[in-house]
Scaffold this motif. Structure first.
Motif, short mmCIF file in Angstrom:
data_model
loop_
_atom_site.label_atom_id
_atom_site.label_comp_id
_atom_site.label_asym_id
_atom_site.label_seq_id
_atom_site.Cartn_x
_atom_site.Cartn_y
_atom_site.Cartn_z
N MET A 22 -20.61 -15.92 6.79
CA MET A 22 -20.64 -17.37 6.71
C MET A 22 -20.41 -17.94 8.11
SD MET A 22 -20.13 -20.30 4.37
CE MET A 22 -20.73 -19.27 3.12
N GLU A 23 -21.27 -18.85 8.49
CA GLU A 23 -21.17 -19.45 9.82
C GLU A 23 -20.22 -20.64 9.81
OE1 GLU A 23 -24.80 -20.28 11.80
OE2 GLU A 23 -25.84 -18.59 10.89
N PRO A 24 -19.65 -20.94 10.96
CA PRO A 24 -18.74 -22.09 11.02
C PRO A 24 -19.40 -23.42 10.64
CG PRO A 24 -18.48 -20.73 12.97
CD PRO A 24 -19.65 -20.18 12.20
N VAL A 25 -20.69 -23.54 10.91
CA VAL A 25 -21.40 -24.77 10.56
C VAL A 25 -21.42 -24.95 9.04
CG1 VAL A 25 -23.63 -25.93 10.68
CG2 VAL A 25 -22.79 -24.68 12.65
N ASP A 26 -21.61 -23.85 8.31
CA ASP A 26 -21.61 -23.92 6.86
C ASP A 26 -20.24 -24.31 6.32
OD1 ASP A 26 -24.29 -23.17 6.80
OD2 ASP A 26 -23.78 -21.03 6.71
N ILE A 27 -19.20 -23.78 6.93
CA ILE A 27 -17.83 -24.11 6.51
C ILE A 27 -17.56 -25.58 6.75
CG2 ILE A 27 -15.40 -23.65 6.92
CD1 ILE A 27 -16.26 -20.78 7.70
N LEU A 28 -17.96 -26.08 7.91
CA LEU A 28 -17.75 -27.50 8.22
C LEU A 28 -18.57 -28.39 7.30
CD1 LEU A 28 -17.65 -27.45 12.12
CD2 LEU A 28 -15.77 -27.89 10.54
N ARG A 29 -19.79 -27.97 6.97
CA ARG A 29 -20.64 -28.74 6.07
C ARG A 29 -19.99 -28.85 4.69
NH1 ARG A 29 -25.35 -25.90 6.13
NH2 ARG A 29 -25.91 -26.95 8.05
N GLU A 30 -19.42 -27.74 4.22
CA GLU A 30 -18.73 -27.78 2.93
C GLU A 30 -17.49 -28.65 3.01
OE1 GLU A 30 -18.09 -24.07 0.95
OE2 GLU A 30 -19.93 -23.25 1.79
N SER A 74 -9.89 -29.90 -6.54
CA SER A 74 -11.02 -29.66 -5.64
C SER A 74 -10.53 -29.28 -4.24
CB SER A 74 -11.89 -30.90 -5.54
OG SER A 74 -12.47 -31.21 -6.77
N LEU A 75 -9.52 -29.96 -3.77
CA LEU A 75 -8.97 -29.66 -2.45
C LEU A 75 -8.31 -28.29 -2.42
CD1 LEU A 75 -8.74 -30.92 0.32
CD2 LEU A 75 -6.57 -31.92 -0.38
N GLN A 76 -7.63 -27.93 -3.49
CA GLN A 76 -7.02 -26.60 -3.56
C GLN A 76 -8.08 -25.51 -3.62
OE1 GLN A 76 -4.53 -26.96 -7.01
NE2 GLN A 76 -2.71 -27.45 -5.80
N ASP A 77 -9.16 -25.74 -4.35
CA ASP A 77 -10.24 -24.75 -4.40
C ASP A 77 -10.85 -24.53 -3.02
OD1 ASP A 77 -9.87 -24.43 -7.11
OD2 ASP A 77 -11.52 -25.76 -7.67
N TYR A 78 -11.07 -25.62 -2.30
CA TYR A 78 -11.63 -25.49 -0.95
C TYR A 78 -10.64 -24.79 -0.01
CZ TYR A 78 -13.80 -26.59 3.49
OH TYR A 78 -14.37 -26.50 4.74
N SER A 79 -9.37 -25.10 -0.15
CA SER A 79 -8.35 -24.45 0.69
C SER A 79 -8.28 -22.95 0.40
CB SER A 79 -6.98 -25.09 0.47
OG SER A 79 -7.01 -26.43 0.84
N ARG A 80 -8.32 -22.60 -0.87
CA ARG A 80 -8.33 -21.17 -1.23
C ARG A 80 -9.56 -20.48 -0.67
NH1 ARG A 80 -7.03 -23.06 -6.65
NH2 ARG A 80 -4.78 -23.12 -6.80
N TYR A 81 -10.69 -21.16 -0.73
CA TYR A 81 -11.93 -20.61 -0.18
C TYR A 81 -11.78 -20.36 1.32
CZ TYR A 81 -16.70 -20.65 1.53
OH TYR A 81 -17.88 -20.35 2.18
N LEU A 82 -11.18 -21.32 2.02
CA LEU A 82 -10.98 -21.14 3.47
C LEU A 82 -10.04 -19.96 3.76
CD1 LEU A 82 -10.64 -24.79 4.79
CD2 LEU A 82 -12.56 -23.23 5.07
#
Length: 81
Positions: free
Chosen positions: A1-9, A69-77
């Protein structure tokens, strides 16, 4: 996964969480402005209080979904680290 994709999400999550509050408070502001123009009541606190009430109601209704939603994204990170 590229940093651009992470920032886009991340931007997508931010829009998903902040969008409803911003859009509804903007609509309330427009309606109050129209009401004030028609009645010639120019009280600044009226618009502020109504926008505050709308934002609090949105947080009460959708706050758990927003937090989840914020917790899901944080777990993903954290899994990406």
């Amino acid at each position: 996964m590229e940093p651009v994709d992470i920032l886009r999400e991340g931007v997508g999550v931010a829009l998903k969480l902040g969008g409803p509050m911003l859009i509804l408070s903007m609509l309330v502001g427009i309606l109050v402005a129209i009401f004030q123009a028609v009645t010639q009541i120019h009280e600044q606190s009226l618009a502020f209080i109504l926008k505050l009430i709308v934002v609090v109601l949105i947080l009460l209704v959708g706050g758990s979904w927003m937090l989840e939603s914020l917790q899901d994204y944080s777990r993903y990170l954290f899994t990406l680290m």
